[in-house]
Write an enzyme that holds these catalytic residues in place. Sequence first.
Site, PDB file in Angstrom:
ATOM      1  CG  ASP A  26      -1.887   1.110   1.317  1.00  0.00           C
ATOM      2  OD1 ASP A  26      -1.659   2.130   0.634  1.00  0.00           O
ATOM      3  OD2 ASP A  26      -2.893   0.979   2.044  1.00  0.00           O
ATOM      4  CG  HIS A  27       3.169   4.082  -3.148  1.00  0.00           C
ATOM      5  ND1 HIS A  27       4.045   4.683  -2.272  1.00  0.00           N
ATOM      6  CD2 HIS A  27       3.775   4.127  -4.362  1.00  0.00           C
ATOM      7  CE1 HIS A  27       5.119   5.085  -2.914  1.00  0.00           C
ATOM      8  NE2 HIS A  27       4.986   4.768  -4.189  1.00  0.00           N
TER       9      HIS A  27
END
Length: 589
Positions: free
Chosen positions: A561-562
Amino acid sequence: MTSETILVPDLGGADTVDVIELCVAVGDTVALEQSLIVLESDKATMDVPSPQAGQVKKLLVKEGDKVSEGSPILEIEKSADETDAAEESAASDKLDDAAQPEENNETSDGVEKVTESEAVNKSGNQTESAAAKSPAVEEDVLVPDIGGADAVEVIEVMAASGDQLAEGDGILVVETDKASMELPAPFAGELIRVTVKVGDKIATGDKIARMKTMSDSDQPDTTAKRDEKTGEDSAFSPAEKGEPAGKASSETDMSSGTKPDVVEAPVTVEESDEPDVASKIGDAASAEVYAGPASRALARELGVDLRKVSGSGPRNRILKEDLHEYVKSAVAKSENAAATGATGAGIPPIPTVDFARFGEIEMVPLQKIHKLTAANMQRSWLNVPHVTQFDEADITELEAFRHSLKAEAEKKNSRLTLLPFLLKACGHALAVNPSFNRSLARDGEHFVEKKYIHIGVAVDTPRGLVVPVIRDVDRKGLWQLTDEVNEMAVKAREGKLSAAEMQGGCFTISSLGAIGGNGFTPIVNAPEAAILGVSKSQIKPVWDGAEFKPKLMLPLSVSYDHRIVNGADCGRFFTCLVDVIADMRRLLL
Ligand code: CAO
């Protein structure tokens, strides 16, 4: 402060009408022109606005009552300001009357009083002159007296070029803040063109259409056409009284001198081949929109397209309750769709295909687990900005070590696969890189950094995918992890996992190594920060600086999850992971 009884105003010819809505309650403070009640005849509705500001003291009618012109509706106690103003106005009227006892064509508020014959002439909707028309005379249709409104908005175009209209057939629907009304054809004839479009603002006297009159013999049976459209004559319809639309309003004089809102008839939008008209009226051609001003105002406020709402009132009139129900069900539908992953909010749906047209099909019902997986995947895919990085770990030594332990494992009645080693390596990498052990807090202001390391393992079962969680991976030895993985995998395949055993994960491993593939992009099991995808190991030639050596390489992918971790974090995590897999002695460091 004085009280005043508000009476039912001129009903434009209707004898008795139903009270279908009370817009105020005892104790309410009402503003001038605020709707008090809604009245309805056989096919039209009318708001009765308050002639004055004040407080409602007593309601003299209830919903369902039948009333006629002059019937008392309610008592209002005028506010002090109102009383003063009324007294001043009365005093000034007396002075004016003394000065101009007769022929005064203006009301105290400056609105011009219009007699019936004057209204006809001013509006240009000359019913009488239409009746006397010679055949095939073209004539402009003008906006009739619309009861004092400066400009009204065209909200629907009901007729198209070439339509044969009976006198009184609707051409347009216009709307003010509080009322809507049809502008009818002033005479029978052919509609040559409508010269306004939806959204235009028009006022009394503006040109709205051009029509060609018909000879008497060409005239359609007006009564028959009216019956077909609405059932029967409207007691409220000005057109049917040979008056311009809106005249009921302009001529209705309540005791206070305030006009009631414009009469509203059901609006039937008919299908037409005319493309420009079709686009004006939207896709819901032939939809019937029958709603009072209060409901229309609420629909505007809620952004609801009235054509999509079913009315539960008499003759399917749309009530406020219908709008609330519509909104409630729309919200529920969208939440349900999001929950089952059927469609995301604001995401265009995938077109429905009739697969049977192309060959034999079978409808296989989704099990609960399929639905849950679909919902989870959709939720994660839509919410999490995914990035996937790929790498390979040299597992030559690890596999040698594992195979050396196989006999020992068998003695323990256990099965030592690669997975417990990967769990151990991931536990280490997470401990060293705590940003991978985070979730986003709901407040959007914090990361939740977990001080425990629980790792989920994706298990493929005949019923679908489940993810049991192995707890405190960093604190457990290889044999214990082996036992727990085996036990969880068996439970998963037998459908015996409890909900608790599938909760609390910080990270997930999805291994397709036994099945095949060079690499894949796993979907983050949100709200976790990342997931490891394991593919099938292969022997590859690896350059050691001097020569190529055969090495057993394990393809790995990490999706993250950036919002929680960035590429550099992943680079560090991944290097740590690959290094420890390649040489498990690093766990001791
Ligand atoms: N490369 C090559 N071979 C591999 C391998 C890899 N990465 N991983 C496993 N294997 C082979 C080996 O031959 C191994 O046998 P040995 O231990 O005797 O060498 C055998 O597969 C073991 O496979 P397994 O499936 O019985 O056990 P596992 O511990 O590797 O995996 C589990 C357990 C539960 C993860 C696995 O059975 C499973 O269900 N995987 C599917 C996960 C999945 O569906 N992920 C996708 C999720 S998104 O759709």
